[in-house]
Design an enzyme around this catalytic site. Structure first.
Site, PDB file in Angstrom:
ATOM      1  N   HIS A 124      -2.063   0.263  -9.674  1.00  0.00           N
ATOM      2  CA  HIS A 124      -2.618  -0.676  -8.669  1.00  0.00           C
ATOM      3  C   HIS A 124      -3.232  -1.905  -9.357  1.00  0.00           C
ATOM      4  O   HIS A 124      -4.434  -2.165  -9.229  1.00  0.00           O
ATOM      5  CB  HIS A 124      -3.668   0.025  -7.783  1.00  0.00           C
ATOM      6  CG  HIS A 124      -3.871  -0.676  -6.464  1.00  0.00           C
ATOM      7  ND1 HIS A 124      -4.119  -0.007  -5.288  1.00  0.00           N
ATOM      8  CD2 HIS A 124      -3.871  -1.998  -6.145  1.00  0.00           C
ATOM      9  CE1 HIS A 124      -4.266  -0.887  -4.310  1.00  0.00           C
ATOM     10  NE2 HIS A 124      -4.122  -2.104  -4.811  1.00  0.00           N
ATOM     11  N   GLU A 183      -4.308   7.605  -4.655  1.00  0.00           N
ATOM     12  CA  GLU A 183      -4.624   6.889  -5.910  1.00  0.00           C
ATOM     13  C   GLU A 183      -5.943   7.366  -6.463  1.00  0.00           C
ATOM     14  O   GLU A 183      -6.884   7.588  -5.684  1.00  0.00           O
ATOM     15  CB  GLU A 183      -4.669   5.377  -5.642  1.00  0.00           C
ATOM     16  CG  GLU A 183      -3.296   4.831  -5.280  1.00  0.00           C
ATOM     17  CD  GLU A 183      -3.278   3.338  -4.998  1.00  0.00           C
ATOM     18  OE1 GLU A 183      -4.293   2.666  -5.232  1.00  0.00           O
ATOM     19  OE2 GLU A 183      -2.245   2.849  -4.535  1.00  0.00           O
ATOM     20  N   ARG A 209       0.870  -1.181   0.000  1.00  0.00           N
ATOM     21  CA  ARG A 209       0.000   0.000   0.000  1.00  0.00           C
ATOM     22  C   ARG A 209       0.902   1.225   0.000  1.00  0.00           C
ATOM     23  O   ARG A 209       1.948   1.229   0.657  1.00  0.00           O
ATOM     24  CB  ARG A 209      -0.902   0.042   1.247  1.00  0.00           C
ATOM     25  CG  ARG A 209      -2.035  -0.974   1.270  1.00  0.00           C
ATOM     26  CD  ARG A 209      -3.145  -0.629   0.269  1.00  0.00           C
ATOM     27  NE  ARG A 209      -4.273  -1.529   0.362  1.00  0.00           N
ATOM     28  CZ  ARG A 209      -4.460  -2.607  -0.408  1.00  0.00           C
ATOM     29  NH1 ARG A 209      -3.566  -2.926  -1.319  1.00  0.00           N
ATOM     30  NH2 ARG A 209      -5.543  -3.351  -0.273  1.00  0.00           N
TER      31      ARG A 209
HETATM   32  P1  NAP Z   1      -0.506 -11.758   4.761  1.00  0.00           P
HETATM   33  O1  NAP Z   1      -0.468 -13.197   4.344  1.00  0.00           O
HETATM   34  O2  NAP Z   1      -1.309 -11.391   5.966  1.00  0.00           O
HETATM   35  O3  NAP Z   1       1.011 -11.296   4.964  1.00  0.00           O
HETATM   36  C1  NAP Z   1       1.374 -10.117   5.574  1.00  0.00           C
HETATM   37  C2  NAP Z   1       2.743 -10.298   6.216  1.00  0.00           C
HETATM   38  O4  NAP Z   1       3.164  -9.028   6.720  1.00  0.00           O
HETATM   39  C3  NAP Z   1       2.773 -11.274   7.381  1.00  0.00           C
HETATM   40  O5  NAP Z   1       3.757 -12.227   7.138  1.00  0.00           O
HETATM   41  C4  NAP Z   1       3.161 -10.438   8.591  1.00  0.00           C
HETATM   42  O6  NAP Z   1       4.115 -11.042   9.398  1.00  0.00           O
HETATM   43  C5  NAP Z   1       3.824  -9.244   7.968  1.00  0.00           C
HETATM   44  N1  NAP Z   1       3.686  -8.049   8.791  1.00  0.00           N
HETATM   45  C6  NAP Z   1       2.557  -7.390   9.131  1.00  0.00           C
HETATM   46  N2  NAP Z   1       2.853  -6.301   9.857  1.00  0.00           N
HETATM   47  C7  NAP Z   1       4.195  -6.289   9.976  1.00  0.00           C
HETATM   48  C8  NAP Z   1       5.114  -5.434  10.626  1.00  0.00           C
HETATM   49  N3  NAP Z   1       4.723  -4.358  11.297  1.00  0.00           N
HETATM   50  N4  NAP Z   1       6.421  -5.704  10.526  1.00  0.00           N
HETATM   51  C9  NAP Z   1       6.854  -6.801   9.859  1.00  0.00           C
HETATM   52  N5  NAP Z   1       6.034  -7.669   9.228  1.00  0.00           N
HETATM   53  C10 NAP Z   1       4.728  -7.400   9.305  1.00  0.00           C
HETATM   54  O7  NAP Z   1      -1.026 -10.841   3.601  1.00  0.00           O
HETATM   55  P2  NAP Z   1      -0.905 -11.061   2.004  1.00  0.00           P
HETATM   56  O8  NAP Z   1      -2.057 -11.839   1.503  1.00  0.00           O
HETATM   57  O9  NAP Z   1       0.473 -11.511   1.686  1.00  0.00           O
HETATM   58  O10 NAP Z   1      -1.121  -9.536   1.530  1.00  0.00           O
HETATM   59  C11 NAP Z   1      -0.251  -8.509   1.976  1.00  0.00           C
HETATM   60  C12 NAP Z   1      -0.738  -7.142   1.558  1.00  0.00           C
HETATM   61  O11 NAP Z   1      -0.519  -6.973   0.167  1.00  0.00           O
HETATM   62  C13 NAP Z   1      -2.247  -6.886   1.719  1.00  0.00           C
HETATM   63  O12 NAP Z   1      -2.591  -6.506   3.029  1.00  0.00           O
HETATM   64  C14 NAP Z   1      -2.503  -5.772   0.728  1.00  0.00           C
HETATM   65  O13 NAP Z   1      -2.387  -4.512   1.339  1.00  0.00           O
HETATM   66  C15 NAP Z   1      -1.371  -5.936  -0.290  1.00  0.00           C
HETATM   67  N6  NAP Z   1      -1.904  -6.342  -1.614  1.00  0.00           N
HETATM   68  C16 NAP Z   1      -1.742  -5.482  -2.662  1.00  0.00           C
HETATM   69  C17 NAP Z   1      -2.215  -5.824  -3.906  1.00  0.00           C
HETATM   70  C18 NAP Z   1      -2.037  -4.914  -5.081  1.00  0.00           C
HETATM   71  O14 NAP Z   1      -2.904  -4.858  -5.931  1.00  0.00           O
HETATM   72  N7  NAP Z   1      -0.923  -4.216  -5.190  1.00  0.00           N
HETATM   73  C19 NAP Z   1      -2.872  -7.043  -4.101  1.00  0.00           C
HETATM   74  C20 NAP Z   1      -3.013  -7.894  -3.009  1.00  0.00           C
HETATM   75  C21 NAP Z   1      -2.524  -7.530  -1.766  1.00  0.00           C
HETATM   76  P3  NAP Z   1       3.779 -12.149  10.533  1.00  0.00           P
HETATM   77  O15 NAP Z   1       3.202 -13.315   9.745  1.00  0.00           O
HETATM   78  O16 NAP Z   1       5.092 -12.484  11.120  1.00  0.00           O
HETATM   79  O17 NAP Z   1       2.793 -11.509  11.447  1.00  0.00           O
END
Ligand code: NAP
Length: 320
Positions: free
Chosen positions: A285, A266, A237
């Protein structure tokens, strides 16, 4: 009597039919601007909401006393105050997993495009400026064998690690709350502190959720820690990054290049200095934006919402 759903994301005919089979539907186009008045009129009757990219604030929720569930067509839930929804007894669901691989593909597209200057050089060809063999001034940098640093080793982070490790023979380092032994074993990856990652990685990929804790996490100090040849990729994000600091780092050569799918605001403003920089690859995005994945996300959201409105536990409940 059927329950009522306010839909603010266009669905395919098949999914709309599936929804209408069980609930009455009001469709609102563009709820963030032109459709806002219609949305406000529809909310008092709504038992369910389905859509994405709308900040669902307390003022809107106050208009919806019958609301039971909100199905977001996204994995990120930064547009919602989860504690407030829970207080109101409203279920929130998201669409994880179905978009993981596609979003990681986007991340890797940005890695390759930024490293090999694909957009900049393709633009040069189109402009008729390919008049002689390309020389060092236009060379890129290798991807294979370089160190891939992933900030946020969740679903998407892991899919990026898979691409880097198996596809490009890249050593993988990552930062997340806790180490992931399965990831370490599969990809020979190493958990490290944020500062270690910023110092050591050639490609620094952000795949974090936007939370209070991560807002502005990457700022001037963090860009100073990166090497001058490092390439910064953001598919998380925009607000996780201090955009002014990023612009400064790119303009002054503190880092080599950036691949950005997300921005502080955005759509990104057309006069953003980022768009004037040759060493920036900017996409609108599009992390999950393929026909197949967007349909799968919408199907997942419809299933979640219908389950919630039937009184069942939806598969992707964010606030249990
Ligand atoms: P996820 O499986 O929940 O993974 C998020 C990871 O971030 C987890 O491993 C978590 O670590 C880590 N994390 C969270 N807060 C943290 C912090 N303060 N410091 C260090 N690590 C931290 O989520 P995901 O499915 O991979 O998606 C991630 C994000 O990608 C979404 O929330 C969304 O905002 C973004 N996204 C963007 C697009 C796009 O179109 N560009 C598309 C899809 C998703 P732990 O497991 O150790 O808690």
């Amino acid at each position: 009597m059927k329950k009522h759903v306010v839909l603010y994301k266009k669905l395919s005919p098949a999914l709309l039919a599936r929804l209408e089979n069980e609930v009455d539907v009001t469709y609102i186009d563009d709820p963030a601007s032109d459709g806002l008045a219609r949305l406000r009129q529809a909310l008092p009757h709504a038992h369910g909401l389905l859509g994405a990219s709308l900040k669902l604030d307390a003022a809107l929720l106050d208009l919806a006393p019958r609301l039971e569930a909100v199905a977001s067509v996204s994995v990120g839930v930064d547009n919602y105050d989860i504690a407030d929804l829970s207080r109101r007894g409203v279920m929130l669901t998201n669409t994880p997993d179905v978009l993981t691989e596609t979003t990681a593909d986007t991340g890797f597209a940005l890695v390759l495009a930024a490293a090999r200057r694909v957009v900049e050089l393709a633009t040069l060809v189109r402009a008729g400026q390919w008049t002689a063999s390309i020389g060092p001034r236009h060379f890129g940098t290798d991807v294979h064998g370089k160190t891939l640093g992933i900030i946020g080793m969740g679903r998407i982070g892991e899919a990026l690690a898979q691409r880097g490790h198996f596809g490009f023979n890249m050593p993988v380092i990552y930062h997340s709350h806790s180490p992931k032994p399965a990831v370490d074993q599969r990809f020979g990856a190493r958990h490290c502190t944020l500062d270690e990652l910023l110092r050591e990685a050639d490609f620094i990929c952000l795949t974090l959720p936007l939370t209070k804790e991560t807002t502005g996490l990457i700022g001037a100090r963090e860009f100073e820690l990166m090497g001058k040849d490092s390439i910064f990729i953001n598919i998380s994000r925009g607000k996780v990054v201090d955009e002014k600091a990023l612009i400064h780092a790119l303009q002054t050569g503190q880092i080599r290049a950036a691949g950005l799918d997300v921005f502080e605001r955005e759509p990104v403003q057309t006069d953003s200095p980022l768009l004037a920089l040759d060493n920036v690859v900017a996409t609108p995005h599009i992390g999950s934006a393929t026909h197949e994945t967007r349909e799968a996300m919408a199907r997942c959201a419809v299933d979640n919402l219908l389950a919630a409105l039937r009184g069942e536990r939806p598969q992707n409940l964010v606030n249990p």
